[in-house]
Design a protein around this motif. Structure first.
Motif, mmCIF file in Angstrom:
data_model
loop_
_atom_site.group_PDB
_atom_site.id
_atom_site.type_symbol
_atom_site.label_atom_id
_atom_site.label_comp_id
_atom_site.label_asym_id
_atom_site.label_seq_id
_atom_site.Cartn_x
_atom_site.Cartn_y
_atom_site.Cartn_z
ATOM 1 N N GLU A 84 0.818 -1.225 0.000
ATOM 2 C CA GLU A 84 0.000 0.000 0.000
ATOM 3 C C GLU A 84 0.849 1.271 0.000
ATOM 4 O OE1 GLU A 84 0.252 -1.590 4.241
ATOM 5 O OE2 GLU A 84 -0.226 -2.412 2.269
ATOM 6 N N ARG A 87 1.117 2.464 -3.656
ATOM 7 C CA ARG A 87 -0.055 2.496 -4.528
ATOM 8 C C ARG A 87 -0.409 3.905 -4.986
ATOM 9 N NH1 ARG A 87 -3.005 -1.959 -1.249
ATOM 10 N NH2 ARG A 87 -2.240 -3.805 -2.313
ATOM 11 N N ARG A 88 -0.243 4.891 -4.128
ATOM 12 C CA ARG A 88 -0.669 6.258 -4.466
ATOM 13 C C ARG A 88 0.350 6.955 -5.366
ATOM 14 N NH1 ARG A 88 -1.553 7.274 1.316
ATOM 15 N NH2 ARG A 88 -3.287 5.927 1.862
#
Length: 201
Positions: A84, A87-88
């Motif tokens: 995670e 991911r951005r």
């Protein structure tokens, strides 16, 4: 309130919590024992004694010893390199390698080579699982490489980017392995040098 199966919702949640706690304790014990004794010399009996969970529960959670080893490795890597996190916004290669260095300096990073040894002498599930494990990590590198392209030229990965992902993965693993074997190898300097070589391309 019942869900129709005769098990109250609260009771089902509690069963799930107990299952997750058992899984965590088995993984903790296996990770410690694999690091201390190695894969071959660690048995389900050893893991059951260390975890306080019955021996019969281990294959219920992980099917077999190979499945347990892969689960230990994936959890160990995700602890330091959580998916995670990327991911951005994709970080720089220097940041990626700094994250890898933190993981490589953790007590159990040699697990990655323990699994490699098992995969190389196996034609069973552990080889396929290990291939999938590294394929997922190469895909992350390919995404990073594609994101580095100039605006307007980004699209699907080409063969060069896929080959570069293989080369980067191999270089990082090779540096890591040398640092585990030879204390004179400067892990930080070698990874920084790799980042400079790639970013200067």
């Amino acid at each position: 309130m019942s869900d129709g199966s005769g098990v109250a919702e609260h009771g089902r949640r509690r069963i799930d919590e107990i299952g997750e706690e058992s899984r965590r304790r088995i993984l903790d014990a296996a990770e410690e024992l694999f690091a201390e004794r190695g894969f071959e010399r660690t048995s389900f009996v050893d893991i059951a004694e260390r975890s306080g969970i019955s021996r019969g529960s281990i294959p219920w959670h992980f099917r077999n010893k190979d499945g347990l080893l892969m689960a230990v490795l994936v959890r160990a890597m995700d602890r330091f390199l959580p998916p995670e996190r990327y991911r951005r916004a994709l970080p720089s290669l220097a940041t990626l390698l700094l994250d890898y260095e933190s993981w490589a300096r953790s007590g159990n990073s040699a697990l990655i080579f323990m699994v490699l040894t098992e995969a190389m002498r196996s034609t069973g599930p552990v080889r396929g699982q290990y291939q999938e494990f590294f394929d997922a990590r190469r895909r992350r590198v390919v995404r990073w490489l594609c994101a580095q392209r100039p605006a307007g030229t980004r699209g699907g990965a080409d063969n060069r980017e896929r080959a570069t992902a293989v080369a980067l993965n191999g270089a990082v693993m090779g540096i890591h392995l040398q640092s585990l074997i030879d204390p004179d190898v400067d892990l930080d300097a070698a990874l920084q040098s790799l980042a400079t070589l790639v970013d200067g391309d």
